[in-house]
Design a protein around this motif. Structure first.
Motif, PDB file in Angstrom:
ATOM      1  N   ILE A  38      -5.328 -17.360  -5.073  1.00  0.00           N
ATOM      2  CA  ILE A  38      -4.426 -16.820  -5.992  1.00  0.00           C
ATOM      3  C   ILE A  38      -4.822 -15.479  -5.896  1.00  0.00           C
ATOM      4  O   ILE A  38      -4.038 -14.360  -5.967  1.00  0.00           O
ATOM      5  N   ALA A  39      -6.184 -15.024  -5.959  1.00  0.00           N
ATOM      6  CA  ALA A  39      -6.666 -13.446  -6.119  1.00  0.00           C
ATOM      7  C   ALA A  39      -6.391 -13.092  -4.693  1.00  0.00           C
ATOM      8  O   ALA A  39      -5.903 -11.827  -4.646  1.00  0.00           O
ATOM      9  N   VAL A  40      -6.349 -13.872  -3.546  1.00  0.00           N
ATOM     10  CA  VAL A  40      -5.878 -12.965  -2.377  1.00  0.00           C
ATOM     11  C   VAL A  40      -4.451 -12.843  -2.298  1.00  0.00           C
ATOM     12  O   VAL A  40      -3.898 -11.548  -1.926  1.00  0.00           O
ATOM     13  N   ASN A  41      -3.759 -13.610  -2.798  1.00  0.00           N
ATOM     14  CA  ASN A  41      -2.278 -13.426  -3.052  1.00  0.00           C
ATOM     15  C   ASN A  41      -1.954 -12.083  -3.785  1.00  0.00           C
ATOM     16  O   ASN A  41      -1.038 -11.166  -3.583  1.00  0.00           O
ATOM     17  N   VAL A  42      -2.899 -11.836  -4.969  1.00  0.00           N
ATOM     18  CA  VAL A  42      -2.571 -10.671  -5.568  1.00  0.00           C
ATOM     19  C   VAL A  42      -3.108  -9.345  -4.965  1.00  0.00           C
ATOM     20  O   VAL A  42      -2.440  -8.358  -4.928  1.00  0.00           O
ATOM     21  N   ILE A  43      -3.902  -9.662  -4.264  1.00  0.00           N
ATOM     22  CA  ILE A  43      -4.372  -8.361  -3.465  1.00  0.00           C
ATOM     23  C   ILE A  43      -3.577  -7.968  -2.303  1.00  0.00           C
ATOM     24  O   ILE A  43      -2.866  -6.893  -2.342  1.00  0.00           O
ATOM     25  N   ASN A  44      -2.926  -9.033  -1.775  1.00  0.00           N
ATOM     26  CA  ASN A  44      -1.596  -8.862  -1.003  1.00  0.00           C
ATOM     27  C   ASN A  44      -0.522  -8.188  -1.288  1.00  0.00           C
ATOM     28  O   ASN A  44       0.066  -7.064  -1.072  1.00  0.00           O
ATOM     29  N   THR A  45      -0.152  -8.481  -2.740  1.00  0.00           N
ATOM     30  CA  THR A  45       0.794  -7.586  -3.413  1.00  0.00           C
ATOM     31  C   THR A  45       0.634  -6.369  -3.644  1.00  0.00           C
ATOM     32  O   THR A  45       1.531  -5.612  -3.614  1.00  0.00           O
ATOM     33  N   LEU A  46      -0.603  -6.299  -4.130  1.00  0.00           N
ATOM     34  CA  LEU A  46      -0.980  -4.896  -4.512  1.00  0.00           C
ATOM     35  C   LEU A  46      -0.986  -3.906  -3.131  1.00  0.00           C
ATOM     36  O   LEU A  46      -0.729  -2.878  -3.518  1.00  0.00           O
ATOM     37  N   VAL A  47      -1.583  -4.621  -2.296  1.00  0.00           N
ATOM     38  CA  VAL A  47      -1.499  -3.587  -0.799  1.00  0.00           C
ATOM     39  C   VAL A  47      -0.111  -3.308  -0.575  1.00  0.00           C
ATOM     40  O   VAL A  47       0.064  -2.123  -0.117  1.00  0.00           O
ATOM     41  N   VAL A  48       1.087  -4.052  -0.860  1.00  0.00           N
ATOM     42  CA  VAL A  48       2.258  -4.032  -0.511  1.00  0.00           C
ATOM     43  C   VAL A  48       2.758  -2.798  -1.479  1.00  0.00           C
ATOM     44  O   VAL A  48       3.273  -1.852  -0.761  1.00  0.00           O
ATOM     45  N   ALA A  49       2.334  -2.964  -2.617  1.00  0.00           N
ATOM     46  CA  ALA A  49       2.775  -1.708  -3.594  1.00  0.00           C
ATOM     47  C   ALA A  49       2.129  -0.654  -3.213  1.00  0.00           C
ATOM     48  O   ALA A  49       2.842   0.648  -3.368  1.00  0.00           O
ATOM     49  N   GLU A  50       1.014  -0.519  -2.688  1.00  0.00           N
ATOM     50  CA  GLU A  50       0.213   0.732  -2.280  1.00  0.00           C
ATOM     51  C   GLU A  50       0.671   1.218  -1.274  1.00  0.00           C
ATOM     52  O   GLU A  50       0.951   2.674  -0.799  1.00  0.00           O
ATOM     53  N   ILE A  51       1.206   0.357  -0.142  1.00  0.00           N
ATOM     54  CA  ILE A  51       1.975   1.159   0.988  1.00  0.00           C
ATOM     55  C   ILE A  51       3.111   1.631   0.718  1.00  0.00           C
ATOM     56  O   ILE A  51       3.500   2.770   1.159  1.00  0.00           O
ATOM     57  N   VAL A  52       4.139   0.905  -0.280  1.00  0.00           N
ATOM     58  CA  VAL A  52       5.352   1.702  -0.666  1.00  0.00           C
ATOM     59  C   VAL A  52       5.003   2.819  -1.306  1.00  0.00           C
ATOM     60  O   VAL A  52       5.744   4.047  -1.053  1.00  0.00           O
ATOM     61  N   LEU A  53       3.954   2.936  -2.120  1.00  0.00           N
ATOM     62  CA  LEU A  53       3.760   4.136  -2.945  1.00  0.00           C
ATOM     63  C   LEU A  53       3.335   5.423  -1.956  1.00  0.00           C
ATOM     64  O   LEU A  53       3.848   6.484  -2.362  1.00  0.00           O
TER      65      LEU A  53
END
Length: 105
Positions: A38-53
């Motif tokens: 779950i932590a790795v999944n959260v990291i991946n979601t945050l990375v997607v948000a960071e790339i869009v930002l």
């Protein structure tokens, strides 16, 4: 107005980076295997948000495409790992079951 937008976007990028580090800490420490997944999944979601930002901050449209591809690959990776965990817990076909107590991973 443009400087306020830039400051807010940079602050958001820093906040996301700190959240990624906190999730990484949970992925390393996490007591169970499922916590790590779950932590790795959260990291991946945050990375997607960071790339869009960063796409908005740098005004580069192609980064949104990169974020979409990364999100798809991240989703597939989580599905595959979850499938492997389920197969391991149930016992793979053709594999002899162990006698005695059950082992939890």
């Amino acid at each position: 107005m443009e400087t306020i937008k830039t400051v807010v976007l940079q602050g958001s990028a820093i906040a996301l980076a700190l959240l990624i580090l906190a999730s990484l800490l949970r992925a390393v420490l996490g007591p169970r295997f499922t916590d790590r997944i779950i932590a790795v999944n959260v990291i991946n979601t945050l990375v997607v948000a960071e790339i869009v930002l960063l796409s908005v901050l740098l005004r580069e449209d192609f980064l949104v495409d990169v974020a979409l591809v990364y999100a798809l690959l991240s989703f597939l990776a989580v599905v595959i790992v979850a499938r492997l965990v389920l197969l391991k817990r149930r016992g793979m076909p053709g594999q002899k079951k162990q006698r005695g107590g059950s082992r939890h991973v």
